[in-house]
Design a protein around this motif. Structure first.
Motif, PDB file in Angstrom:
ATOM      1  N   THR A   1       0.647  -3.523  -8.444  1.00  0.00           N
ATOM      2  CA  THR A   1      -0.083  -4.415  -7.554  1.00  0.00           C
ATOM      3  C   THR A   1       0.316  -4.051  -6.129  1.00  0.00           C
ATOM      4  O   THR A   1       1.238  -4.619  -5.542  1.00  0.00           O
ATOM      5  N   GLY A   2      -0.369  -3.075  -5.598  1.00  0.00           N
ATOM      6  CA  GLY A   2      -0.032  -2.491  -4.303  1.00  0.00           C
ATOM      7  C   GLY A   2      -0.415  -1.030  -4.315  1.00  0.00           C
ATOM      8  O   GLY A   2      -1.376  -0.622  -4.982  1.00  0.00           O
ATOM      9  N   HIS A   3       0.323  -0.212  -3.573  1.00  0.00           N
ATOM     10  CA  HIS A   3       0.059   1.229  -3.519  1.00  0.00           C
ATOM     11  C   HIS A   3       0.751   1.928  -4.688  1.00  0.00           C
ATOM     12  O   HIS A   3       1.783   1.481  -5.185  1.00  0.00           O
ATOM     13  N   GLY A   4       0.207   3.079  -5.058  1.00  0.00           N
ATOM     14  CA  GLY A   4       0.892   3.882  -6.056  1.00  0.00           C
ATOM     15  C   GLY A   4       2.128   4.535  -5.471  1.00  0.00           C
ATOM     16  O   GLY A   4       3.237   4.412  -6.000  1.00  0.00           O
ATOM     17  N   MET A   5       1.967   5.249  -4.337  1.00  0.00           N
ATOM     18  CA  MET A   5       3.065   5.901  -3.631  1.00  0.00           C
ATOM     19  C   MET A   5       2.847   5.680  -2.139  1.00  0.00           C
ATOM     20  O   MET A   5       1.730   5.873  -1.643  1.00  0.00           O
ATOM     21  N   SER A   6       3.911   5.322  -1.412  1.00  0.00           N
ATOM     22  CA  SER A   6       3.778   5.017   0.011  1.00  0.00           C
ATOM     23  C   SER A   6       4.850   5.757   0.797  1.00  0.00           C
ATOM     24  O   SER A   6       6.045   5.634   0.505  1.00  0.00           O
ATOM     25  N   PHE A   7       4.393   6.524   1.802  1.00  0.00           N
ATOM     26  CA  PHE A   7       5.278   7.263   2.701  1.00  0.00           C
ATOM     27  C   PHE A   7       5.009   6.729   4.105  1.00  0.00           C
ATOM     28  O   PHE A   7       3.913   6.898   4.632  1.00  0.00           O
ATOM     29  N   ASP A   8       6.006   6.118   4.734  1.00  0.00           N
ATOM     30  CA  ASP A   8       5.744   5.324   5.934  1.00  0.00           C
ATOM     31  C   ASP A   8       6.764   5.649   7.032  1.00  0.00           C
ATOM     32  O   ASP A   8       7.919   5.994   6.752  1.00  0.00           O
TER      33      ASP A   8
END
Length: 822
Positions: free
Chosen positions: A331-338
């Motif tokens: 419930t959100g992103h699969g993979m997040s690079f921030d």
């Protein structure tokens, strides 16, 4: 000699200072009495009931885990015997390996079981007094983390009743039978349902381990019920592998480099599932290798899905290698690079069924996103936001809200966003396969959104190149766009291109794109069963540009040679077959649509069996691949009261990486008894176990089939029963196809585009000039079975079709599933 200078790093929290003092004294006593042969490089054994009075050197004389962590020197291995360890808050200050001993599961839990006798009836609720385990939200966490509908998500207490989690509420007035409340002021824990006779577990430990030493290895352990993360890593070169992190308050694992660099770690072959906000995360976690992990169904506490919830998320973390992972149903992103997560290599991952973006790369630079399968993510498959120097190559993008969203807005860096420019530029997009047959998404493909460029479209500032991408949609009539150029603020521009030719003419890119519109998919083997291998003679074969050596290595293909469009690369040459051989065998194809968390599917959803009638067979399959070397055993579940009414063969089926998506068949037969009975209606399902001790497939249940059994003894079932034994035919229907005079060979037409007359590849199937004719030879003998009323006797080789006016025809076979009488 005994090393008496070891610092005691075990921090234990419990109800009451007297208990805490006794436990600390016991640890000190165990340290002073440690065996004189404790030495570096030795393997020590621990168990849930181990004692410091034992030697720790054999499985028959194990220590406790707390004694081993406090005692053994650097370089030692601690093997944990199978069982449940309810303990935590250990700090590891030297290089150790802590792992499971054998196949018996090792489970570390941050909760305790509250005995029935400690509950006090309080009106319509129950309470436990002297409850001192409190985990309020961190002071630095703002409201942006929260979904307003779940305001207590970041309170990290947890309560489980018979392994089912309760929801935390903020007052006694809102307490229900499915929730709990912690009264901080009076140190009380309340539940709304009667706990007596049930197993009630509640969290008392914040974490299992804090790793404050370089080179620590943790492997083969399941971590559950910790308030924050099960493991915090604050030093370099940690390895976490072959472990499971599930039902932890915030996340399974955190590389916490806020106070310094935590580079060089390895996260490999783990499962992160059902954690409160995300599977795992990292800050200032440089040079990590993240491979072979599964991130599934995280954010069970329903935090703000668009802010910090994900399968995993990193910030200020450079030079990551992220490969061969699965991130699904989060419930959100699969993979997040921030925020300053520069130069990651993101390749060969499967990212699907997440509720927002598949792969999000934001406020960073230098990503290579190559050879990923990204599908069924309702916002974007891949989103690039305020980031530069990104190469997006050979990804397969299927049924996402938008496959690619390249974005820039007028956001300015905040003081903590060091190095962020918020400029999207020098993005390269090549060889990506964008496929959509979802009317809900209107066959949308890509969106470019940019801020305050007065003249649109102006692709140069954002993109260096965009070419050799493939596009498929099943109907042009529902098409919103191949690409949308969306300027902001309005009305700067809002240009829509419905074909590759329109896009190329407007911006000068995508002159070698492949544009396919066809009701019958010529691209994939079977997209609806998630088989995204390219079909024989797919229009995407050999249409991609060659890759530089670093990207070619990610796809395991030669550098600087033609590639296929998309992630799948084949070495099989295109050899068209003249005409497919007709067949009279009806075999349904599994049409798995991701639905919640079921890991088992079936090619039937219902069946009707008649006593004395024919058997029914169908396939049972898995909805995601097992790990390499894993063997999953499937068995049917028949309600006990109906177990005597039907039989099935075989007793079980084995699935692995070679057959998980197609599955294997079970055959069900109604028992032909002599008792009159009414028709029976019930559900059967299928459950699985794994050859791996720690696996998502252990205890999985799915593939529900609604089952009806009709009686042949006058009990209200079918009264027409078979009158003889079927006689096999002496000859077999033979289909004699008439060879076509022209083969159905896909052709490409070069269409001049704009004043420069640049060719654009357009795939147009040419129908054959004649069609096969089936001439069956009738059998000389025919069974005289009469099928029970309501049974399915007719099958078709297709389950759906779409016809376009002026488009190609669709041909398929209709067959009988039982021979007619002579």
């Amino acid at each position: 000699m005994i090393n008496r200078t070891h610092r005691i790093n075990v921090i234990l929290r419990w109800a009451g200072t007297a208990t805490l003092l006794l436990m600390l004294l016991a640890s000190i006593n165990g340290l002073l009495l440690a065996s004189p042969f404790v030495q570096s490089g030795t393997t020590y054994y621990v168990s849930p009931t181990g004692s410091s009075a034992n030697t720790g050197l054999t499985t028959g004389s194990p220590w406790s885990l707390s004694h081993a962590i406090a005692t053994v020197p650097a370089g030692s291995t601690i093997r944990m015997l199978g069982g449940t360890y309810r303990m935590g808050n250990f700090t590891i200050t030297r290089q150790l390996t802590i792992q499971n001993h054998d196949a018996t599961p090792v489970i570390m839990k941050g909760s305790i079981i509250i005995p029935n006798g400690e509950w006090i009836v309080d009106g319509s609720r129950w309470r436990r007094d002297n409850w001192t385990a409190q985990f309020p939200p961190p002071a630095w966490e703002g409201s942006e983390y929260l979904n307003p509908s779940f305001p207590y998500a970041n309170y990290r207490e947890q309560v489980y009743v018979n392994n089912s989690s309760l929801v935390q509420v903020g007052s006694l007035a809102t307490l229900t039978s499915s929730s709990f409340y912690v009264d901080y002021a009076n140190f009380r824990l309340y539940v709304g349902a009667n706990p007596i006779g049930n197993t009630v577990e509640s969290t008392i430990y914040n974490a299992a381990f804090t790793i404050d030493a370089s080179g620590v290895i943790i492997r083969g352990i399941t971590f559950m019920h910790y308030a924050d993360a099960a493991i915090f890593i604050t030093d370099t070169n940690a390895t976490i592998e072959n472990s499971t992190f599930t039902w932890n308050g915030i996340q399974g694992l955190r590389f916490n480099g806020d106070a310094g660099n935590v580079s060089g770690g390895i996260v490999r072959n783990n499962v992160f599932s059902f954690n409160g906000r995300k599977g795992f995360s990292g800050t200032y976690a440089h040079n990590l290798l993240i491979e072979g992990n599964t991130m599934n169904a995280n954010n069970v506490e329903n935090f703000n899905a668009e802010y910090d919830a994900a399968g995993f998320k990193v910030t200020w973390s450079d030079n990551l290698i992220v490969r061969d992972n699965i991130s699904t149903n989060n419930t959100g992103h699969g993979m997040s690079f921030d925020i300053g997560s520069d130069n990651p290599d993101i390749y060969r991952n499967r990212v699907h069924g997440n509720t927002v973006h598949g792969i999000l790369f934001e406020i960073s630079q230098g990503a290579d996103i190559v050879g990923n399968y990204v599908y069924n993510n309702p916002d974007s498959g891949i989103r690039i936001s305020n980031s530069s120097n990104v190469r997006i190559y050979n990804n397969t993008l299927v049924n996402n809200g938008n496959h690619l969203r390249i974005y820039e807005n007028n956001r300015s860096p905040q003081p903590w966003e060091v190095g962020a420019t918020f400029v999207t530029e020098n993005v390269r997009v090549h060889n990506n396969l964008q496929w959509n047959n979802q009317a809900a998404y209107n066959n949308r493909m890509s969106v470019i959104t940019m801020w305050d460029y007065a003249s649109c479209p102006n692709i140069t500032p954002m993109f260096t190149s965009w070419d050799n991408n493939g596009y498929y949609r099943w109907s042009s009539s529902l098409l919103d766009y191949i690409l949308k150029w969306q300027g902001s603020p309005a009305p700067a521009c809002d240009d829509v291109y419905r074909t590759v030719a329109e896009f190329s003419a407007a911006v000068g890119f995508e002159t070698n794109g492949v544009d396919v519109v066809n009701a019958v998919d010529p691209v994939f083997v079977n997209a609806m069963s998630e088989n995204f291998d390219l079909a024989v003679c797919s229009p995407m074969l050999d249409e991609g540009i060659g890759l530089p050596s670093d990207l070619a290595a990610m796809l395991n293909v030669p550098a600087n040679t033609t590639t296929d469009i998309g992630a799948w690369q084949t070495t099989v040459p295109c050899v068209p077959t003249a005409t497919p051989t007709p067949t009279r065998t009806f075999t349904p194809t599994p049409t798995f649509t991701p639905s919640g968390l079921s890991l088992i599917g079936a090619t039937r959803t219902s069946m009707t069996l008649a006593e004395g009638g024919v058997s029914i067979s169908f396939n049972v399959f898995l909805t995601q691949s097992p790990a390499a070397g894993e063997l999953v055993t499937i068995v049917p579940n028949i309600p006990s009261q109906y177990a005597s009414q039907l039989t099935f063969t075989p007793a079980n089926r084995k699935l692995d990486t070679s057959n998980w998506s197609t599955g294997r068949s079970f055959t069900f037969t109604a028992v032909n008894d002599t008792s009159p009975e009414a028709a029976l209606n019930f559900n059967i399902s299928f459950s699985s176990t794994s050859s791996f001790a720690v696996s998502l497939f252990n205890g999985a249940v799915g593939g529900v089939v609604a089952t009806t059994i009709t009686d042949n003894d006058g009990g209200g079932g079918a009264t027409n029963t078979p009158t003889n034994t079927p006689i096999p035919p002496t000859n077999t229907p033979t289909n004699t196809p008439v060879p076509p005079t022209a083969t159905n060979t896909p052709t490409r037409t070069n269409t001049p585009v704009g004043p420069t007359a640049t060719p654009t590849n357009t795939f147009t199937p040419v129908p054959p000039t004649n069609t096969p004719t089936n001439t069956p030879i009738p059998p000389t003998a025919t069974p005289t079975n009469t099928q029970p009323a309501g049974s399915v006797l007719i099958g078709a080789s297709r389950t759906e079709m779409t016809l376009n006016e002026g488009g190609v025809s669709v041909t398929y076979n209709v067959t009988l599933l039982q021979a007619p009488p002579a």
